[in-house]
Enzyme design. Sequence first.
Site, PDB file in Angstrom:
ATOM      1  N   GLU A  29     -14.448  -4.492  18.225  1.00 29.43           N
ATOM      2  CA  GLU A  29     -13.985  -3.131  17.965  1.00 29.43           C
ATOM      3  C   GLU A  29     -15.176  -2.172  17.929  1.00 29.43           C
ATOM      4  OE1 GLU A  29     -12.041  -3.805  14.212  1.00 29.43           O
ATOM      5  OE2 GLU A  29     -10.598  -5.164  15.137  1.00 29.43           O
ATOM      6  N   LEU A  58      -7.638  -3.025  18.227  1.00 30.72           N
ATOM      7  CA  LEU A  58      -7.967  -3.231  16.809  1.00 30.72           C
ATOM      8  C   LEU A  58      -7.169  -4.414  16.245  1.00 30.72           C
ATOM      9  CD1 LEU A  58      -7.990  -0.241  14.281  1.00 30.72           C
ATOM     10  CD2 LEU A  58      -8.313  -2.642  13.739  1.00 30.72           C
ATOM     11  N   ALA A  59      -7.589  -5.626  16.599  1.00 28.64           N
ATOM     12  CA  ALA A  59      -6.808  -6.796  16.198  1.00 28.64           C
ATOM     13  C   ALA A  59      -7.725  -8.010  16.202  1.00 28.64           C
ATOM     14  CB  ALA A  59      -5.654  -7.001  17.171  1.00 28.64           C
ATOM     15  N   GLU A  60      -8.121  -8.450  15.019  1.00 24.82           N
ATOM     16  CA  GLU A  60      -9.097  -9.534  14.945  1.00 24.82           C
ATOM     17  C   GLU A  60      -8.541 -10.864  15.444  1.00 24.82           C
ATOM     18  OE1 GLU A  60      -8.546  -7.297  12.641  1.00 24.82           O
ATOM     19  OE2 GLU A  60     -10.447  -6.227  12.590  1.00 24.82           O
ATOM     20  N   ASP A  84     -17.379  -8.198   7.246  1.00 28.39           N
ATOM     21  CA  ASP A  84     -16.997  -9.487   6.652  1.00 28.39           C
ATOM     22  C   ASP A  84     -15.533  -9.565   6.209  1.00 28.39           C
ATOM     23  OD1 ASP A  84     -17.420  -7.709   4.404  1.00 28.39           O
ATOM     24  OD2 ASP A  84     -19.509  -8.359   4.419  1.00 28.39           O
ATOM     25  N   GLY A  85     -15.052  -8.484   5.565  1.00 31.38           N
ATOM     26  CA  GLY A  85     -13.703  -8.527   5.004  1.00 31.38           C
ATOM     27  C   GLY A  85     -12.608  -8.497   6.060  1.00 31.38           C
ATOM     28  N   TYR A  88     -10.670 -12.150   7.988  1.00 33.97           N
ATOM     29  CA  TYR A  88      -9.516 -12.951   7.538  1.00 33.97           C
ATOM     30  C   TYR A  88      -8.312 -12.889   8.472  1.00 33.97           C
ATOM     31  CZ  TYR A  88     -12.478 -12.991   3.389  1.00 33.97           C
ATOM     32  OH  TYR A  88     -13.540 -13.111   2.536  1.00 33.97           O
ATOM     33  N   PRO A  89      -8.010 -11.750   9.070  1.00 29.75           N
ATOM     34  CA  PRO A  89      -6.890 -11.779  10.031  1.00 29.75           C
ATOM     35  C   PRO A  89      -7.138 -12.762  11.186  1.00 29.75           C
ATOM     36  CG  PRO A  89      -7.408  -9.512   9.448  1.00 29.75           C
ATOM     37  CD  PRO A  89      -8.479 -10.373   8.839  1.00 29.75           C
ATOM     38  N   HIS A 129     -15.653  -4.537   2.275  1.00 30.06           N
ATOM     39  CA  HIS A 129     -16.805  -4.382   3.159  1.00 30.06           C
ATOM     40  C   HIS A 129     -18.029  -5.140   2.651  1.00 30.06           C
ATOM     41  CE1 HIS A 129     -14.307  -1.070   4.536  1.00 30.06           C
ATOM     42  NE2 HIS A 129     -15.084  -0.884   5.567  1.00 30.06           N
TER      43      HIS A 129
HETATM   44  C1  LIG Z   1      -8.452  -5.563   9.676  1.00 23.67           C
HETATM   45  C2  LIG Z   1      -9.428  -4.460   9.822  1.00 23.67           C
HETATM   46  N1  LIG Z   1     -10.226  -4.416  10.910  1.00 23.67           N
HETATM   47  C3  LIG Z   1     -11.139  -3.442  11.058  1.00 23.67           C
HETATM   48  C4  LIG Z   1     -11.264  -2.473  10.110  1.00 23.67           C
HETATM   49  C5  LIG Z   1     -12.320  -1.401  10.273  1.00 23.67           C
HETATM   50  N2  LIG Z   1     -11.704  -0.103  10.542  1.00 23.67           N
HETATM   51  C6  LIG Z   1     -11.436   0.756   9.553  1.00 23.67           C
HETATM   52  S1  LIG Z   1     -10.613   2.077  10.085  1.00 23.67           S
HETATM   53  C7  LIG Z   1     -10.610   1.527  11.681  1.00 23.67           C
HETATM   54  C8  LIG Z   1      -9.941   2.355  12.731  1.00 23.67           C
HETATM   55  C9  LIG Z   1      -8.516   2.592  12.391  1.00 23.67           C
HETATM   56  O1  LIG Z   1      -7.902   3.386  13.347  1.00 23.67           O
HETATM   57  P1  LIG Z   1      -6.400   3.817  13.208  1.00 23.67           P
HETATM   58  O2  LIG Z   1      -5.555   2.658  12.848  1.00 23.67           O
HETATM   59  O3  LIG Z   1      -6.040   4.559  14.438  1.00 23.67           O
HETATM   60  O4  LIG Z   1      -6.387   4.806  11.954  1.00 23.67           O
HETATM   61  P2  LIG Z   1      -7.267   6.116  11.697  1.00 23.67           P
HETATM   62  O5  LIG Z   1      -8.504   5.659  10.973  1.00 23.67           O
HETATM   63  O6  LIG Z   1      -7.568   6.769  12.978  1.00 23.67           O
HETATM   64  O7  LIG Z   1      -6.446   6.965  10.797  1.00 23.67           O
HETATM   65  C10 LIG Z   1     -11.266   0.309  11.772  1.00 23.67           C
HETATM   66  C11 LIG Z   1     -11.486  -0.426  13.010  1.00 23.67           C
HETATM   67  C12 LIG Z   1     -10.413  -2.548   8.981  1.00 23.67           C
HETATM   68  N3  LIG Z   1     -10.471  -1.641   7.994  1.00 23.67           N
HETATM   69  N4  LIG Z   1      -9.510  -3.528   8.866  1.00 23.67           N
END
Ligand SMILES: Cc1ncc(C[n+]2csc(CCOP(=O)(O)OP(=O)(O)O)c2C)c(N)n1
Lengths: 344, 375
Positions: A29, A58-60, A84-85, A88-89, A129
């Site tokens: 990501e 956005l999908a681990e 790190d957190g 888990y997915p 985090h």
């Molecule tokens: C499972 C997971 N993977 C990665 C992240 C890191 N992260 C935080 S916000 C984000 C982007 C999220 O985008 P979106 O779902 O479009 O929501 P927005 O922040 O634009 O409101 C990422 C990759 C996370 N919080 N949780």
Amino acid sequence: MTALTLGAAITAGLARALETDDRVLLLGEDIGTLGGVFRVTDGLQKRFGAERVIDAPLAEAGIVGTAVGLALRGYRPVVEIQFDGFVYPAFDQIVCQVAKLHYRTNGRVRMPMVIRIPWAGGVGAAEHHSESPEAYFVHTPGLRVVAPSTPQDAYVMLRQAVASDDPVVFFEPKRLYHSQGEVDPDGDLADAPPMHLARVAREGTDATVVTYGAMVRTALDAALAAEDEGLSLEVVDLRSLSPIDMNTVAASVRKTGRVVVAHEAARTAGIGAELVASITEQCFEYLEAPPLRVTGHDIPYPPAKLEKHHVPDLDRILFAVDRVVEPGTAPSAASAAAIEGGVR
Amino acid sequence: MTMTYTHASPEHGAPERADDVDDVARILQPDGTRVSDPALDRWISDLPPHELRALHRDMVLTRRLDTEGVALQRQGQLALWAPCRGQEAVQVATAHALAAGDLVFPSYREHGVLLARGARPADFVLAWRGEEHSAYDHAALGVAPVQIIIGAQALHATGWAMGAQRDRSTDVAVAYFGDGATSQGDVNEAMVFASSFRAPVVFVCSNNQWAISEPVTVQARHPIAGRAPGFGIPSMRVDGNDALACLAAMRWALDHARRGEGPAFIEAVTYRLGPHTTSDDPTRYRDADEVERWSRRDPLARLEAYLRDAGVLDDSGLAEVARAADAFAAEVRAACIGAVTRDPASVFDHVYAEPHAPLERQRAEYVDYLDGFSR
Ligand SMILES: Cc1ncc(C[n+]2csc(CCOP(=O)(O)OP(=O)(O)O)c2C)c(N)n1
């Protein structure tokens, strides 16, 4: 030799891996235009193209699961889990699939995959985090788990991890990303110490501190402070958490007779428990005191303002050292003085 | 009545794209002109002036809160802040449609939803400051703990809705998430459960075009609202910068769920005007033109223009709201700066609901260790 930060050393290692083997792919990501939230992949998409440095949805579970398929197809995926957190997915894919495919197929299938994870706390981050999930992976046969603590190791071990035919979980101590050190970018991989070996980061005679990742720094600081008290500490940097190089650990413990194991992950069933058990088995007759653990508490990682009460610091290491050096005693006046102002 | 997002047929030319931001239902044009949309109109025909003013006021307060959050972070008072500037309409207007018994399952960016549900000033800042995790009174507020793990809350909302259904209540669960979240298994699994069990849950996707640096096209080729029908869930794609359209869509969705018809899905097409968080540098991945274009679709300016035109709001009304916003921001600031860090031993609190002897021993050891420094 060039001076690089630990983060930049990994960038250089990734670039070298992409350069030397066109089956190497990066997947994660925000690793493209942004260069990753820690900028570790900065410039790589520009240089190697979006076909090789891939911004993933956005999908681990998706990232690791598709990397399994890419590996089956002959590629060598290096995936980045953003923090790190968020591993888990993908945990199911890692422990059920990545770790077991080689075994399940009697060795026909290889999983030459690297899973890079910015790791652990001490940087004032938000919830999820600052996790230290290493024990989950160490408990899973089939995975190699490593954690460099210097830029040189980060550079070399990353390349070794990419070259390995085993899946490697590669923990990057995020509070050391900006720490500098000398790196030899042109060194021959064949001459480098293999990534499964531990390293004596500092020689000493009175007690051994075994640790890994960012805690190596803390342990070295503790060793410096102990020196003022006339105590000589040896510091062993594990580098590899699975497998653990017990030869190096045991040699040190046999020399000093006293050992403190330190990590910031929670205590119960952590790496420390494994180390203390193995040390007891292998060095029993050399031990002058029971091995002690200095660890994070058995709590979820606390909010940032309280994290200094969770992540072991120099003071907590010295406190344990005092107890193995003189079993049954309180911390010495000198160590209490050395740590004044430190804890609260 | 069910309403389904329909895909363009081949004779309409090019296939619809996830990033076609004008293929949306709206009733307020960017300049505030009221237009008609039969699917939306009927849901807001009864809106009295005081409700319109309340909607506007909460949007102004949300924007002011956001400005204050960014400022507090820049001044070192907050560790981090996730700006919501530009997303006030979808957050506030959808929340205004809720009933007291409904439970919201938010992501980390839904400041306007929390505000509309009556959050206290401290509720907005303690977690970002690093004093607490998600410690507000979620039952009192009607808002589940803020979720940082992307998409996880969609499943929680669905489960809660399944419980509400068993209780024969008319309560509805609402899951808010971003466009990026729609890639997660959890969100897709939530839609499977919600659909199969006809759970009264509304999914609100705030499609702000970006998941950190990834444009929506990395998550989806076709418009996100087009997915829900495949799960058997009716959906609407609305202009997320049009507060009235968001309110109307939400009333439609809630009504659908309350009547026992099962889940509904809203894709609100909006834009994150600020950085992803205060640690993000959006200049690395998006150009200034795009931000400028979206600034001209500002949800707040749009509503204001409409309300002025409709005679619902005048200069003095606006000035009064601005004063209220400043006062609210001052309270947020005071709650932030006045925060007192908890006692160190409190890190051991609440790990378990029932006593846990080994952990109590760790606590005692640590307290003893700390006390050693003062001896
Ligand atoms: C499972 C997971 N993977 C990665 C992240 C890191 N992260 C935080 S916000 C984000 C982007 C999220 O985008 P979106 O779902 O479009 O929501 P927005 O922040 O634009 O409101 C990422 C990759 C996370 N919080 N949780």
